[in-house]
Scaffold this motif. Structure first.
Motif, PDB file in Angstrom:
ATOM      1  N   ILE A  91       1.525 -19.805 -63.719  1.00 18.98           N
ATOM      2  CA  ILE A  91       0.992 -21.136 -63.395  1.00 18.98           C
ATOM      3  C   ILE A  91       2.089 -22.075 -62.894  1.00 18.98           C
ATOM      4  O   ILE A  91       1.829 -23.222 -62.565  1.00 18.98           O
ATOM      5  N   GLY A  92       3.343 -21.604 -62.915  1.00 15.59           N
ATOM      6  CA  GLY A  92       4.443 -22.423 -62.396  1.00 15.59           C
ATOM      7  C   GLY A  92       4.847 -23.562 -63.315  1.00 15.59           C
ATOM      8  O   GLY A  92       5.171 -24.655 -62.850  1.00 15.59           O
ATOM      9  N   CYS A  93       4.852 -23.295 -64.626  1.00 12.68           N
ATOM     10  CA  CYS A  93       5.211 -24.376 -65.568  1.00 12.68           C
ATOM     11  C   CYS A  93       6.722 -24.556 -65.683  1.00 12.68           C
ATOM     12  O   CYS A  93       7.190 -25.606 -66.117  1.00 12.68           O
ATOM     13  N   GLY A  94       7.482 -23.537 -65.340  1.00 13.08           N
ATOM     14  CA  GLY A  94       8.948 -23.642 -65.359  1.00 13.08           C
ATOM     15  C   GLY A  94       9.590 -23.351 -66.701  1.00 13.08           C
ATOM     16  O   GLY A  94      10.808 -23.466 -66.836  1.00 13.08           O
ATOM     17  N   ALA A  95       8.792 -22.958 -67.694  1.00 12.74           N
ATOM     18  CA  ALA A  95       9.373 -22.715 -69.026  1.00 12.74           C
ATOM     19  C   ALA A  95      10.383 -21.563 -68.984  1.00 12.74           C
ATOM     20  O   ALA A  95      11.410 -21.613 -69.667  1.00 12.74           O
ATOM     21  N   CYS A  96      10.101 -20.546 -68.175  1.00 14.18           N
ATOM     22  CA  CYS A  96      11.002 -19.386 -68.105  1.00 14.18           C
ATOM     23  C   CYS A  96      12.332 -19.778 -67.460  1.00 14.18           C
ATOM     24  O   CYS A  96      13.390 -19.273 -67.836  1.00 14.18           O
ATOM     25  N   ILE A  97      12.266 -20.688 -66.495  1.00 14.47           N
ATOM     26  CA  ILE A  97      13.485 -21.132 -65.803  1.00 14.47           C
ATOM     27  C   ILE A  97      14.397 -21.841 -66.808  1.00 14.47           C
ATOM     28  O   ILE A  97      15.614 -21.673 -66.798  1.00 14.47           O
ATOM     29  N   GLN A  98      13.790 -22.624 -67.702  1.00 10.10           N
ATOM     30  CA  GLN A  98      14.578 -23.351 -68.700  1.00 10.10           C
ATOM     31  C   GLN A  98      15.085 -22.443 -69.807  1.00 10.10           C
ATOM     32  O   GLN A  98      16.119 -22.713 -70.405  1.00 10.10           O
ATOM     33  N   ALA A  99      14.323 -21.381 -70.103  1.00  7.85           N
ATOM     34  CA  ALA A  99      14.679 -20.546 -71.252  1.00  7.85           C
ATOM     35  C   ALA A  99      15.833 -19.596 -70.956  1.00  7.85           C
ATOM     36  O   ALA A  99      16.525 -19.163 -71.876  1.00  7.85           O
ATOM     37  N   CYS A 100      16.049 -19.270 -69.682  1.00  7.30           N
ATOM     38  CA  CYS A 100      17.076 -18.274 -69.352  1.00  7.30           C
ATOM     39  C   CYS A 100      18.453 -18.927 -69.238  1.00  7.30           C
ATOM     40  O   CYS A 100      18.621 -19.867 -68.461  1.00  7.30           O
ATOM     41  N   PRO A 101      19.432 -18.440 -69.995  1.00  7.22           N
ATOM     42  CA  PRO A 101      20.764 -19.051 -69.922  1.00  7.22           C
ATOM     43  C   PRO A 101      21.554 -18.678 -68.672  1.00  7.22           C
ATOM     44  O   PRO A 101      22.605 -19.254 -68.418  1.00  7.22           O
ATOM     45  N   TYR A 102      21.055 -17.711 -67.893  1.00 12.48           N
ATOM     46  CA  TYR A 102      21.834 -17.210 -66.755  1.00 12.48           C
ATOM     47  C   TYR A 102      21.455 -17.869 -65.419  1.00 12.48           C
ATOM     48  O   TYR A 102      22.044 -17.569 -64.399  1.00 12.48           O
ATOM     49  N   ASP A 103      20.437 -18.696 -65.413  1.00 14.02           N
ATOM     50  CA  ASP A 103      19.983 -19.420 -64.224  1.00 14.02           C
ATOM     51  C   ASP A 103      19.751 -18.519 -63.005  1.00 14.02           C
ATOM     52  O   ASP A 103      20.197 -18.826 -61.904  1.00 14.02           O
ATOM     53  N   PRO A 104      19.064 -17.370 -63.194  1.00 15.79           N
ATOM     54  CA  PRO A 104      18.822 -16.515 -62.026  1.00 15.79           C
ATOM     55  C   PRO A 104      17.422 -16.726 -61.458  1.00 15.79           C
ATOM     56  O   PRO A 104      17.023 -16.021 -60.550  1.00 15.79           O
ATOM     57  N   ARG A 184      31.695  -5.749 -71.114  1.00 10.66           N
ATOM     58  CA  ARG A 184      31.253  -7.003 -71.734  1.00 10.66           C
ATOM     59  C   ARG A 184      30.024  -7.511 -70.975  1.00 10.66           C
ATOM     60  O   ARG A 184      29.747  -7.067 -69.856  1.00 10.66           O
ATOM     61  N   THR A 185      29.337  -8.425 -71.615  1.00  4.80           N
ATOM     62  CA  THR A 185      28.161  -9.015 -70.974  1.00  4.80           C
ATOM     63  C   THR A 185      28.372 -10.517 -70.852  1.00  4.80           C
ATOM     64  O   THR A 185      29.292 -11.066 -71.462  1.00  4.80           O
ATOM     65  N   LEU A 186      27.504 -11.169 -70.101  1.00  6.35           N
ATOM     66  CA  LEU A 186      27.598 -12.624 -69.967  1.00  6.35           C
ATOM     67  C   LEU A 186      26.933 -13.299 -71.169  1.00  6.35           C
ATOM     68  O   LEU A 186      25.861 -12.873 -71.597  1.00  6.35           O
ATOM     69  N   LEU A 187      27.552 -14.324 -71.706  1.00  6.49           N
ATOM     70  CA  LEU A 187      27.037 -15.127 -72.816  1.00  6.49           C
ATOM     71  C   LEU A 187      26.449 -14.265 -73.948  1.00  6.49           C
ATOM     72  O   LEU A 187      25.274 -14.404 -74.289  1.00  6.49           O
ATOM     73  N   PRO A 188      27.256 -13.378 -74.529  1.00  5.74           N
ATOM     74  CA  PRO A 188      26.715 -12.515 -75.588  1.00  5.74           C
ATOM     75  C   PRO A 188      26.249 -13.309 -76.812  1.00  5.74           C
ATOM     76  O   PRO A 188      25.388 -12.853 -77.562  1.00  5.74           O
ATOM     77  N   GLU A 189      26.798 -14.530 -76.985  1.00  4.55           N
ATOM     78  CA  GLU A 189      26.433 -15.340 -78.151  1.00  4.55           C
ATOM     79  C   GLU A 189      24.979 -15.801 -78.115  1.00  4.55           C
ATOM     80  O   GLU A 189      24.451 -16.259 -79.133  1.00  4.55           O
ATOM     81  N   MET A 190      24.323 -15.673 -76.972  1.00  2.00           N
ATOM     82  CA  MET A 190      22.912 -16.078 -76.871  1.00  2.00           C
ATOM     83  C   MET A 190      21.976 -15.064 -77.531  1.00  2.00           C
ATOM     84  O   MET A 190      20.793 -15.339 -77.710  1.00  2.00           O
ATOM     85  N   GLY A 191      22.484 -13.869 -77.821  1.00  2.00           N
ATOM     86  CA  GLY A 191      21.660 -12.852 -78.495  1.00  2.00           C
ATOM     87  C   GLY A 191      20.599 -12.227 -77.608  1.00  2.00           C
ATOM     88  O   GLY A 191      19.620 -11.685 -78.107  1.00  2.00           O
ATOM     89  N   THR A 192      20.798 -12.306 -76.291  1.00  2.00           N
ATOM     90  CA  THR A 192      19.779 -11.764 -75.388  1.00  2.00           C
ATOM     91  C   THR A 192      19.989 -10.276 -75.096  1.00  2.00           C
ATOM     92  O   THR A 192      19.097  -9.628 -74.566  1.00  2.00           O
TER      93      THR A 192
END
Lengths: 199, 291
Positions: A91-104, A184-192
């Protein structure tokens, strides 16, 4: 089922951006949107200065934060670990864009490609053009992977810096590489728990 | 040189990245829905005023309309009901829709002709509406704190801050309605005292929020410092000074007197402040550097 993942050899990446262009062409990328980019980071000081190129893309995480926040379940994870978006349900609410720490993820406001004529003759017929009002992101070129091919960025990389494959199959080169190298991975502290590794 | 990167911008360098996806529209939606729900709940508690009920329902309906208009595909909005188990937006969709339906039903049961016999239904609807109002008050905080990518929002204090903001705005609007409605039997003076304590509590929560974020360090600290420097005009100026300071001074001065003439400027200042605080918090949200 085996999960797909990618390892990126930072010592090989020379920042040529061939992967960025290949991805854009493969996905009929709208203007101003790149599904993979190369971040440049300067390290050290003169005379020991160096520049490192980090290709970044959707990490297709083990615990993708974009999946639970989606109110319509349009963002989902396949059994093989590839995280995709169902544009018909979104529906284009944008919640997924905000939830991802990697901004892809990018919201498509104008889905015209960079073709100045506006025609579709240079578009890839194998891939659906993203509609407007929904987010787009790297999909590990699942249409190619399902056909037994490698993602466009991996196939294009002139230095072989990107290695794609299955993560939990013992003899596969990617799995061996990850267990052998100090990855290593990006932002491992995020627990993703991302499935894109750097070494 | 620009200090921060912007979300979605094609910049090929590493650094703190400001979120730009949610801004003034979301802040306005959150302000409207929280103030509307709070106004309705205050009327249920203090005095059953048809004008307050109507204003509450209209404000929440307007918030829902703005929310729909803001979606990429509003026609598919009903699909937002499909992930109740995990998504706060799904839960919010159910509660906001339920609040609107129940609010209209309550007004019909309570003030509609020939509805005197429906006492049981009124009682059940009242409790459901109070529950829905409480949820709507904390809902913006729950949606934002579910984004782990933005450490500044990832705090249990955010729903509390949202509720405090909404409650004070709803109460300020309710006092305006009481002051305008000359037939209302309730006195405004005790409500000024309540508003005074709610504003003091909100100030404490805001202070704690900023201190906690500064002590957390990293990206959260960077966001807090951005809130106090780059967004100072919005947060400290419009949010705290206008939105808390002025209503607090009016409530303090009017607590014993009940000066009805001051409720309108107090409510206007409070609503502006409510919006400014929410907008400043959205603008201060940022992502950690990738490398």
């Amino acid at each position: 089922m085996s999960r797909y993942g990618m390892a990126i050899d930072l010592s090989r990446c020379n920042g040529c951006n061939a992967c960025v262009v290949a991805c854009k062409v493969e996905h009929n990328g709208p203007k101003g949107i790149l599904l993979t980019v190369i971040i440049e980071k300067e390290m050290g000081q003169y005379p020991n200065a160096n520049r490192v190129f980090y290709p970044v893309l959707c990490n297709h995480c083990e615990n993708p934060p974009c999946v639970p926040v989606c109110p319509t379940k349009a963002t989902f994870k396949r059994e093989d670990g590839i995280v995709l978006i169902d544009w018909e349900t979104c529906i284009g609410c944008g919640a997924c864009i905000q939830a991802c720490p990697y901004d892809p993820r990018f919201c498509v406001k104008d889905n015209r490609t960079a073709n100045p004529e506006g025609g579709a003759e240079y578009e890839n017929p194998a891939v659906r053009k993203p509609p407007t009002g929904v987010p787009v992101k790297c999909d590990f070129c699942y249409h190619r992977v399902d056909a037994g091919r490698q993602p466009a960025c991996v196939e294009t990389c002139p230095t072989g810096a990107r290695i794609f494959g299955k993560l939990d199959e013992g003899e596969k080169p990617l799995n061996e590489l990850i267990s052998r190298k100090n990855v290593r991975t990006l932002l491992p502290e995020m627990g993703t728990c991302p499935n894109v590794y750097y070494f | 040189m620009q200090k921060y990167l912007r979300q979605g911008e094609l910049r090929f360098s590493a650094g703190y990245k400001m979120q730009t996806r949610w801004g003034a529209a979301e802040a306005a939606i959150f302000t409207l829905e929280c103030a509307g729900a709070s106004l309705f709940a205050t009327a249920l508690f203090v005095l059953e005023s048809p004008a307050a009920f109507a204003a509450g329902v209209v404000m929440v309906a307007l918030a829902v309309f703005l929310l729909l208009a803001h979606l990429g595909h509003p026609a598919r909005a009903w699909r937002a009901l499909s992930n109740l188990r995990e998504s706060w937006i799904s839960r919010g969709t159910v509660v906001l829709g339920g609040f609107l339906g129940l609010g209209i039903l309550y007004c019909l049961l309570r003030f509609g002709a020939g509805m005197e016999a429906a006492n049981g239904a009124v009682r059940v609807t009242t409790w459901l509406l109070l529950g829905a109002s409480a949820f709507i008050l904390v809902y913006p905080g729950l949606v934002l704190s579910a984004s782990p990518a933005i450490p500044f929002w990832s705090s249990g204090l955010l729903p509390v801050m949202s509720a405090g903001n909404g409650m004070t705005s709803g109460l300020a609007l309710f006092m305006v309605i009481l002051a305008v409605d000359e037939t209302a039997p309730a006195s405004i003076a005790p409500l000024f005292s309540l508003q005074l304590w709610l504003l003091v509590a909100l100030s404490v929560v805001l202070f704690l929020y900023v201190v906690v974020m500064i002590r957390r360090g990293g990206t959260a600290k960077e966001s807090a410092s951005c809130l106090l420097t780059r967004e100072a005009w919005l947060f400290a100026g419009a949010g705290c000074a206008l939105g808390i300071g002025i209503p607090l001074a009016i409530a303090f001065w009017s607590a014993g007197v009940g000066a009805a003439g001051l409720v309108v400027p107090a409510a206007v200042a409070r609503l502006c402040g409510d919006f400014a605080i929410r907008y400043a918090f959205l603008r201060a949200g940022m992502f950690s550097p990738l490398v």
